[in-house]
Design an enzyme around this catalytic site. Structure first.
Site, short mmCIF file in Angstrom:
data_model
loop_
_atom_site.label_atom_id
_atom_site.label_comp_id
_atom_site.label_asym_id
_atom_site.label_seq_id
_atom_site.Cartn_x
_atom_site.Cartn_y
_atom_site.Cartn_z
N GLU A 71 0.82 -1.17 0.01
CA GLU A 71 0.11 0.03 -0.06
C GLU A 71 0.93 1.22 -0.07
O GLU A 71 1.75 1.49 0.78
CB GLU A 71 -0.92 -0.09 1.22
CG GLU A 71 -1.58 1.11 1.52
CD GLU A 71 -2.15 1.53 3.01
OE1 GLU A 71 -1.71 0.78 3.75
OE2 GLU A 71 -2.79 2.45 3.21
N ASP A 127 -3.00 -0.26 10.77
CA ASP A 127 -4.23 0.52 11.14
C ASP A 127 -5.60 -0.04 10.57
O ASP A 127 -5.56 -0.82 9.64
CB ASP A 127 -3.78 2.05 11.14
CG ASP A 127 -3.45 2.42 9.56
OD1 ASP A 127 -4.00 1.61 8.72
OD2 ASP A 127 -3.20 3.51 9.58
N ASP A 144 -7.18 1.90 8.28
CA ASP A 144 -7.14 2.13 6.80
C ASP A 144 -6.43 0.82 6.14
O ASP A 144 -6.70 0.35 5.21
CB ASP A 144 -6.17 3.45 6.62
CG ASP A 144 -7.33 4.76 6.60
OD1 ASP A 144 -8.24 4.63 6.80
OD2 ASP A 144 -6.70 5.68 6.61
N ASP A 192 -0.47 -1.25 6.09
CA ASP A 192 -0.28 -0.84 7.41
C ASP A 192 -1.28 -1.44 8.45
O ASP A 192 -2.41 -2.10 8.08
CB ASP A 192 -0.51 0.80 7.50
CG ASP A 192 0.52 1.47 7.00
OD1 ASP A 192 1.43 1.35 7.16
OD2 ASP A 192 0.14 2.85 6.73
#
Ligand code: 0RA
Length: 668
Positions: free
Chosen positions: A461, A536, A538, A534
């Protein structure tokens, strides 16, 4: 391994005759080759023990005698299954002069419910090996039977050796009075003259057999019982996990049966009409039950089939019969109503299945299970049964529900148009030879190796993380494809739109094995496709989008076990001049236990790590942890994806919030 009871003078089995010895030899065979009876000695086999016992209770329910099953995972790791069926018969078994039927059921392979009168017409259980197998693979089994007004008990130790012969230990309690809605008696258990019947089986799996561990996974039990509750309308399951003091009892009961199942699967999607269609039929003891509905989505794989309570994920004759008759019926109806003109082509099956959710449940007296995982129904007669039922009853349903029928036909017609547009788009792309692998996407930093078995594709990403990954990788075996932003949400997009999405095209090109029905896993250029995003929320979202894409458009890649999720660390801490990375809360807590006072930073993104750090923590094959993505339990996965990806924004938000930490471990 079970000892010969005759070797032990203190053993109560001393009084056993030759037939008992034979019996024990049977259980000995199970202990020698457990895999043959329960598939494996890993977690799947372990859980199979529970299924064996619960299947018996469900068989009782199917025969009309059981309404409730209580499963308790005990504090000490055992499992208790309590049902209110007829109770295992307690009389002397005609074939074994000195054993009661209950003892035979617990100690003779395949004895199950298949003997004598009152045996089941249709039985569940993929292997149908019976509770004796549970006995053979447990260190201890305790059984209590309420029957004929008495409570009986017996127990076994060390893989099925008798510990206590069946004996009466008291009276069976009074049968619960069933209280109808609005009636005044609110006390369950009040005398009504009859006594309770039912069976309680408690077992402790043998850790010497299940070497990978004997820990039961609550979620696995919940999912299975939910499926069984859907397939057996009105049957009530209770699950308690005594290992966890916080655990709240799970109760599963669906009076609407498979209609409720369809609503449940459709739950997060936008249904096209309110009511769920339903029909059933019967022939020579075999039965079929079908529930169906359409939603506004675009997926075409919403058919879930079951045979004798087993999820037939490989399909089979029941599914084939349904598909054939569905296509035939919708086309015939559309022509009769003039929606399709004489010169027009027929709607194809996939057009009609777009947005369809259907449950096909058949009960077959002599099921033939075939296929790699024995989850494909082979009975040809079932195909005609389902086909005939669908031809007649679905047509009736259309005639009785013209508004709904019209919506279905309109949706299928639109899907056909999109299909034709997609074919054209695909041809255009193919002309540019993009899909055939001749052209690789510009953003791809490919690996040197041309051997798929050792080649890995990291899908990363963001461009900056992509840059670090390119620098960090082992260029011989690791390819890097940076993906920008959020790729198209495939759950909501029709295939023709997907071909226009740059990120999707570069993914297809890089993997080089095509797409959708043409996908050929043998052409894949990498045997590891690793998602790196990541840690997180997102990142979770992107990971889920990618997983959905693979699941919907490259499913064989997932099924082959080629799709992985990388685990970038969540925390870092400074120790002197070096930095230490910890992958999750558990690792952090473990670290804290030995290094008080450490201060942790929560890592914000992959971009915060330089190439060396990224290699060290996430990519180095010697150190990294990859989570392999599996495609088991398609019906449940369908729901998870739908919740995450479907049109219902509210439930999607809720799901992501509730599972923010778990989503990255999402195990489809
Ligand atoms: C043999 C015959 C019958 C029932 C069962 C076994 C039976 C086994 C288990 C195991 C757990 N719960 C169970 N419930 C029943 C038929 C009983 C009859 O004919 O009365």
């Amino acid at each position: 391994m079970a000892k010969n009871p005759l070797d032990n003078a203190d053993n109560p089995a001393d009084s056993y005759s030759a037939s008992s010895i034979q019996v024990l030899e049977g259980l000995e065979a199970v202990r020698k080759r457990p895999g043959m009876y329960i598939g494996s000695t890993g977690p799947t086999g372990l859980h199979h023990l529970v299924w064996e016992v619960v299947d018996n209770a469900v068989d009782e329910a199917m025969a009309g005698y059981c309404s409730r099953v209580d499963v308790t995972i005990l504090k000490d790791g055992g499992v208790q299954v309590l049902d209110d069926g007829r109770g295992i018969p307690v009389g002397i078994h005609p074939k074994y002069d000195d054993l009661t039927a209950a003892e035979v059921v617990l100690t003779v392979l395949h004895a199950g419910g298949k003997f004598g009168e009152g045996g089941y017409k249709v039985s569940g259980g993929l292997h149908g090996v019976g509770v004796s197998v549970v006995n053979a693979l447990s260190t201890r089994v305790e059984v209590e039977i309420d029957r004929d007004g008495k409570r009986h008990a017996m127990s076994f130790v060390a893989g099925g050796q008798p510990d206590r012969k069946l004996e009466v230990i008291g009276d069976a309690p009074a049968a619960a009075v069933s209280v109808a809605d609005g009636e005044s008696i609110d006390e369950i258990g009040e005398e009504n003259g009859r006594t309770r019947t039912g069976t309680m089986v408690r077992f402790w799996p043998d850790p010497a057999v299940f070497k990978e561990g004997i820990e039961f996974r609550t979620q696995t039990l919940v999912e299975r019982f939910q499926m069984m509750a859907f397939l057996n309308a009105g049957l009530e399951f209770h699950l308690i996990d005594e290992r966890d003091p916080e655990f709240e009892e799970v109760v599963l009961r669906y009076d609407g049966g498979i209609k409720d199942f369809v609503n449940h699967l459709n739950g997060s999607k936008e249904a096209m009409f309110e009511q769920v269609g339903h029909y059933s039929d019967e022939d020579g003891g075999d039965t079929v039950d079908i529930a169906f509905s359409w939603n506004t989505g675009y997926q075409t794989d919403g058919i879930h089939s079951f045979a004798n309570g087993i999820n037939t994920i490989e399909g089979g004759m029941h599914e084939q019969g349904f598909r054939t008759a569905l296509t035939r019926t919708v086309n015939a109806y559309a022509r009769d109503k003039g929606v399709i003109k004489e010169k027009d082509d027929n709607l194809q099956g996939e057009d009609i299945r777009e947005g369809l959710t259907a449950i096909i449940s058949v009960r077959v007296v002599e099921p033939q299970f075939e296929g790699q995982t024995k989850s494909k129904l082979g009975n040809v007669s079932v195909r005609s049964l389902v086909e005939k039922a669908t031809n007649e009853r679905l047509r009736e349903w259309f005639e009785e529900n013209p508004k709904e029928a019209k919506a279905v036909v309109t949706k299928a017609t639109n899907a056909a148009k999109a299909r034709i547009a997609a074919t054209q788009a695909r041809q255009t792309i193919r002309r540019k030879s993009a899909l055939d692998g001749a052209g690789l996407p510009g953003k791809l930093a490919d690996c040197q190796s041309k051997d798929p078995a050792e080649s890995e594709l990291y899908i990363v990403e963001g461009n900056s993380a992509g840059g670090s990954a390119k620098e960090a990788r082992d260029p011989r075996t690791m390819a890097i494809l940076p993906i920008r932003g959020k790729i198209l949400n495939v759950e909501r997009a029709r295939i023709d739109r997907m071909f226009k999405n740059a990120e999707v095209i570069s993914l297809i090109q890089a993997i080089g094995a095509g797409l959708g029905e043409e996908f050929d896993v043998a052409k894949g250029r990498y045997h590891k496709v690793i998602l790196l995003a990541d840690a997180d929320v997102d990142g979770s979202h992107i990971r889920t989008l990618l997983l959905t894409f693979f699941f919907r458009q490259m499913r064989p890649l997932v099924e082959a076990g080629y799709v992985y999720v990388a685990q970038p660390p969540l925390f870092s801490t400074e120790v002197g001049r070096s930095k230490i990375y910890l992958k999750d809360d558990v690792a952090r807590d473990a670290y804290l236990a030995t290094h008080p006072n450490a201060e942790f930073q929560r890592l914000k993104g992959l971009g915060e790590m330089d190439a060396d750090e990224l290699w060290e923590t996430t990519m180095d094959p010697e150190k990294r942890t990859l989570l392999q993505v599996t495609a088991e339990q398609a019906a449940i996965a369908d729901e998870v994806f739908a919740v995450l990806m479907g049109d219902d924004v509210e439930s999607r938000k809720k799901f992501i919030q509730a599972n923010a930490d778990d989503v990255r471990f999402l195990d489809i």
